[in-house]
Write an enzyme that holds these catalytic residues in place. Structure first.
Site, PDB file in Angstrom:
ATOM      1  N   LYS A 192      39.464  31.088  47.188  1.00  0.00           N
ATOM      2  CA  LYS A 192      38.327  30.419  47.815  1.00  0.00           C
ATOM      3  C   LYS A 192      38.320  28.937  47.441  1.00  0.00           C
ATOM      4  O   LYS A 192      38.222  28.078  48.295  1.00  0.00           O
ATOM      5  CB  LYS A 192      37.022  31.095  47.354  1.00  0.00           C
ATOM      6  CG  LYS A 192      35.796  30.443  47.926  1.00  0.00           C
ATOM      7  CD  LYS A 192      34.510  31.120  47.500  1.00  0.00           C
ATOM      8  CE  LYS A 192      33.334  30.272  47.969  1.00  0.00           C
ATOM      9  NZ  LYS A 192      32.050  30.806  47.582  1.00  0.00           N
ATOM     10  N   GLU A 198      45.578  30.109  37.644  1.00  0.00           N
ATOM     11  CA  GLU A 198      46.566  31.201  37.634  1.00  0.00           C
ATOM     12  C   GLU A 198      47.157  31.426  39.031  1.00  0.00           C
ATOM     13  O   GLU A 198      48.357  31.668  39.188  1.00  0.00           O
ATOM     14  CB  GLU A 198      46.006  32.499  37.040  1.00  0.00           C
ATOM     15  CG  GLU A 198      44.591  32.883  37.373  1.00  0.00           C
ATOM     16  CD  GLU A 198      43.555  32.202  36.472  1.00  0.00           C
ATOM     17  OE1 GLU A 198      43.446  30.960  36.549  1.00  0.00           O
ATOM     18  OE2 GLU A 198      42.830  32.912  35.757  1.00  0.00           O
ATOM     19  N   GLY A 254      32.926  34.846  46.376  1.00  0.00           N
ATOM     20  CA  GLY A 254      34.270  35.392  46.143  1.00  0.00           C
ATOM     21  C   GLY A 254      34.294  36.910  46.077  1.00  0.00           C
ATOM     22  O   GLY A 254      35.098  37.575  46.731  1.00  0.00           O
ATOM     23  N   ARG A 255      33.380  37.489  45.324  1.00  0.00           N
ATOM     24  CA  ARG A 255      33.409  38.950  45.165  1.00  0.00           C
ATOM     25  C   ARG A 255      32.770  39.682  46.339  1.00  0.00           C
ATOM     26  O   ARG A 255      32.731  40.918  46.357  1.00  0.00           O
ATOM     27  CB  ARG A 255      32.791  39.357  43.822  1.00  0.00           C
ATOM     28  CG  ARG A 255      31.492  38.688  43.499  1.00  0.00           C
ATOM     29  CD  ARG A 255      31.074  38.817  42.048  1.00  0.00           C
ATOM     30  NE  ARG A 255      29.856  38.073  41.805  1.00  0.00           N
ATOM     31  CZ  ARG A 255      29.825  36.777  41.493  1.00  0.00           C
ATOM     32  NH1 ARG A 255      30.944  36.096  41.378  1.00  0.00           N
ATOM     33  NH2 ARG A 255      28.667  36.170  41.295  1.00  0.00           N
ATOM     34  N   GLU A 340      30.105  40.284  37.080  1.00  0.00           N
ATOM     35  CA  GLU A 340      30.128  38.848  37.347  1.00  0.00           C
ATOM     36  C   GLU A 340      28.831  38.425  38.061  1.00  0.00           C
ATOM     37  O   GLU A 340      28.357  37.308  37.898  1.00  0.00           O
ATOM     38  CB  GLU A 340      31.356  38.470  38.191  1.00  0.00           C
ATOM     39  CG  GLU A 340      31.743  37.012  38.039  1.00  0.00           C
ATOM     40  CD  GLU A 340      33.139  36.687  38.548  1.00  0.00           C
ATOM     41  OE1 GLU A 340      34.072  36.603  37.746  1.00  0.00           O
ATOM     42  OE2 GLU A 340      33.293  36.525  39.774  1.00  0.00           O
ATOM     43  N   HIS A 371      40.952  63.128  31.352  1.00  0.00           N
ATOM     44  CA  HIS A 371      41.912  63.289  30.253  1.00  0.00           C
ATOM     45  C   HIS A 371      41.987  62.030  29.389  1.00  0.00           C
ATOM     46  O   HIS A 371      42.936  61.857  28.638  1.00  0.00           O
ATOM     47  CB  HIS A 371      43.290  63.649  30.823  1.00  0.00           C
ATOM     48  CG  HIS A 371      43.243  64.947  31.561  1.00  0.00           C
ATOM     49  ND1 HIS A 371      43.414  66.160  30.937  1.00  0.00           N
ATOM     50  CD2 HIS A 371      42.974  65.226  32.864  1.00  0.00           C
ATOM     51  CE1 HIS A 371      43.280  67.140  31.839  1.00  0.00           C
ATOM     52  NE2 HIS A 371      43.008  66.589  33.011  1.00  0.00           N
ATOM     53  N   LYS A 477      37.881  28.878  30.719  1.00  0.00           N
ATOM     54  CA  LYS A 477      38.915  28.177  31.504  1.00  0.00           C
ATOM     55  C   LYS A 477      39.035  26.737  31.023  1.00  0.00           C
ATOM     56  O   LYS A 477      40.130  26.202  30.890  1.00  0.00           O
ATOM     57  CB  LYS A 477      38.543  28.158  32.986  1.00  0.00           C
ATOM     58  CG  LYS A 477      38.648  29.466  33.710  1.00  0.00           C
ATOM     59  CD  LYS A 477      38.521  29.175  35.211  1.00  0.00           C
ATOM     60  CE  LYS A 477      38.042  30.346  36.000  1.00  0.00           C
ATOM     61  NZ  LYS A 477      37.682  30.000  37.369  1.00  0.00           N
TER      62      LYS A 477
HETATM   63  O1  F6P Z   1      36.487  34.798  37.869  1.00  0.00           O
HETATM   64  C1  F6P Z   1      35.906  33.645  38.367  1.00  0.00           C
HETATM   65  C2  F6P Z   1      36.192  33.491  39.810  1.00  0.00           C
HETATM   66  O2  F6P Z   1      35.639  32.285  40.183  1.00  0.00           O
HETATM   67  C3  F6P Z   1      35.684  34.634  40.680  1.00  0.00           C
HETATM   68  O3  F6P Z   1      34.348  34.546  40.973  1.00  0.00           O
HETATM   69  C4  F6P Z   1      36.571  34.534  41.844  1.00  0.00           C
HETATM   70  O4  F6P Z   1      36.556  35.696  42.613  1.00  0.00           O
HETATM   71  C5  F6P Z   1      37.904  34.273  41.164  1.00  0.00           C
HETATM   72  O5  F6P Z   1      37.591  33.416  40.084  1.00  0.00           O
HETATM   73  C6  F6P Z   1      38.952  33.644  42.041  1.00  0.00           C
HETATM   74  O6  F6P Z   1      38.515  32.435  42.548  1.00  0.00           O
HETATM   75  P1  F6P Z   1      39.241  31.738  43.763  1.00  0.00           P
HETATM   76  O7  F6P Z   1      39.162  32.649  44.924  1.00  0.00           O
HETATM   77  O8  F6P Z   1      38.509  30.460  43.982  1.00  0.00           O
HETATM   78  O9  F6P Z   1      40.677  31.497  43.354  1.00  0.00           O
END
Ligand code: F6P
Length: 510
Positions: A192, A198, A254-255, A340, A371, A477
């Site tokens: 997003k 990462e 995002g979620r 979150e 299990h 972060k």
């Molecule tokens: O974990 C933090 C977060 O901002 C989430 O809310 C989000 O889903 C994820 O990182 C990935 O973010 P992006 O889609 O901006 O890479």
């Protein structure tokens, strides 16, 4: 919140030991009828919980007092519900066939999917796309992964195999490159913000690898890379051709984003009609949430029960246990969605609150969990709310076996068993909720996921917190960025971190 009389009444009620005694509660007339609910493809059995009709109606009063009804309207009317970011939360508009967002979103996704399927869009090797690797994390990973797994066992129009690369991990990328057919693979950077380190690192690692492969010749017309983002300019600056960038709006959390362009892997893997059905299922649940009275409103009831356990009984965990391998990623998706969204200690006014919010959410495929951690459910000291999730449409003895196991676990937890040798006995009286899906069609999956989304929104309204921001995730972060910068510039002596952390950094850098 704690000062309101309904909250106080509920707190007083919760002191009554009979409310934690399922044997006593089952003496209530019509308990099964009163505590089971059905809507479209979902059947909900709350009867094994530590509640009675009075508690439930008081919890509904609590929801009314928290102004849940207008809050639901605010959500659907795209009012600013994410007050921190001054944004609406518009994921429900994507599933509403009457809303222009629905049409625009599906047109966008389906056009690109058609172009991929027809071979109009080729990889940078000039080859037809047969696979897609989704590079993304959190909400840009968990939702698509869950739905792709849930739906791809069903027939689809034209299936493209989807792989996922979420965390930064050299071995994961190497392994991925061994499993895929690189020349036929489209790599999709799903982010997003288009700034998640990462994800960008994985994208760069993949791009570097691609550039070393003979025949890799990206052009505007031929690209092995695409992006899905709410930040189009960053994606195009990173070299993704404009027509390979699928945008979505910043007002899609995002979620909560699997219904948006983030769901493109679902379209490719499961087909357009299943994606449509998924949206339709979610919309059905939206309508239910919007129009049903709280007493019969499935997501509201789910939220109220969770609040009862969390705030009044004092249980701090929550477990999600799907008894179907196709739903194996549901617990992880729900974990992010709930923790979150509602892992907050400030209310929307910015004040520190004096009541607990999210429980610790965990779970796994129910059979595997039996299990692993069910021993603690049966004989551990604590109780916790559990969601058993089963799929009714099944056509194999193995699936029958799974469902019988699920039902048996709920019964065993509630009934327990006395044994001559007390250490072998199970005390019983452990609560659980059972959710049965009519089938695992895209429509049912849509209903289930929207149900949990609305459960979380309801929790947040009652807790008076913003479920659409996540500022807490940023701190770790930024410290990581700081450490990396100081290591690279050889200025670690300027870092003001505690001795334990400094010693750990030293170990890594030595
Ligand atoms: O974990 C933090 C977060 O901002 C989430 O809310 C989000 O889903 C994820 O990182 C990935 O973010 P992006 O889609 O901006 O890479």
């Amino acid at each position: 919140m704690r000062n309101n009389p309904i909250w106080q009444d509920l707190a007083t009620h919760a002191q009554n030991p009979q409310l934690k005694d399922l044997g006593f509660l089952w003496q209530q007339a019509d308990r099964l009828e009163n505590l089971t609910f059905e809507s479209e493809n979902i059947f909900l059995d709350l009867s094994k919980n530590w509640i009675d009709d009075d508690v439930l109606s008081q919890l509904c009063e609590l929801a009314t007092h928290a102004k849940l009804k207008p809050a639901i309207e605010n959500l659907f009317n795209a009012a600013v519900v994410n007050t921190t970011d001054q944004l609406a939360a518009t994921h429900t508009t994507l599933r509403d066939p009457q809303h222009p967002n629905h049409k625009n979103n599906t047109a966008l996704l389906f056009d690109l999917a058609d172009a991929v399927h027809s071979g109009q869009i080729k990889t940078a090797f000039g080859k037809q796309v047969k696979q897609l690797v989704n590079i993304g994390i959190g909400g840009s990973y968990l939702g698509p992964r869950l739905v792709v797994e849930a739906l791809t066992e069903l027939q689809s129009e034209s299936q493209i195999t989807v792989y996922f690369a979420a965390s930064v991990d050299d071995s994961l990328i190497n392994q991925l490159f061994q499993s895929i057919d690189i020349e036929h693979c489209l790599f999709c950077i799903s982010s997003k913000s288009f700034s998640t380190v990462e994800t960008l690192m994985n994208a760069t690692a993949i791009q570097n690898k691609l550039e070393q492969i003979a025949g890799y010749q990206p052009t505007t017309a031929q690209s092995s890379l695409m992006a899905i983002t709410a930040n189009q300019s960053r994606a195009t600056q990173a070299g993704i051709p404009e027509h390979m960038v699928l945008p979505f709006d910043a007002s899609i959390g995002g979620r909560f984003s699997l219904w948006s362009a983030i769901g493109f892997p679902i379209v490719l893997a499961a087909g357009k009609s299943q994606f449509r059905e998924l949206l339709h299922g979610a919309h059905t649940m939206d309508e239910h949430f919007r129009h049903q009275p709280f007493e019969r409103n499935i997501p509201v009831l789910m939220a109220l029960i969770s609040i009862w356990y969390r705030n009044f009984i004092g249980l701090s965990a929550y477990s999600c246990l799907p008894y179907d391998a196709r739903l194996r990623s549901l617990p992880k998706w729900l974990q992010q969605l709930m923790m979150e969204s509602t892992g907050k200690m400030h209310n929307v006014q910015g004040d520190v609150i004096n009541y607990p919010t999210t429980p610790w959410v965990f779970g796994d495929h129910g059979q595997l969990s039996q299990h692993a951690f069910f021993q603690a459910f049966h004989q551990g000291v604590d109780a916790l709310p559990l969601d058993f999730i089963g799929v009714l449409e099944h056509n194999s003895p193995a699936q029958d076996f799974l469902l019988y196991n699920m039902i048996a676990q709920g019964a065993a937890l509630m009934q327990g068993k006395e044994e001559d040798h007390s250490m072998k006995g199970c005390p019983g009286n452990k609560p659980s909720t059972t959710l049965l899906l009519k089938d695992l069609s895209a429509e049912s999956v849509g209903q289930l996921l929207a149900m949990y989304e609305h459960m979380i929104y309801t929790q947040s309204v009652i807790w008076n917190i913003n479920c659409f921001d996540q500022p807490g995730v940023e701190l770790g972060k930024s410290i990581a960025r700081d450490i990396q910068e100081h290591v690279e510039n050889n200025t670690l002596n300027e870092v003001a971190l505690d001795p334990s952390t400094m010693a750990l950094i030293k170990k890594v850098t030595e």
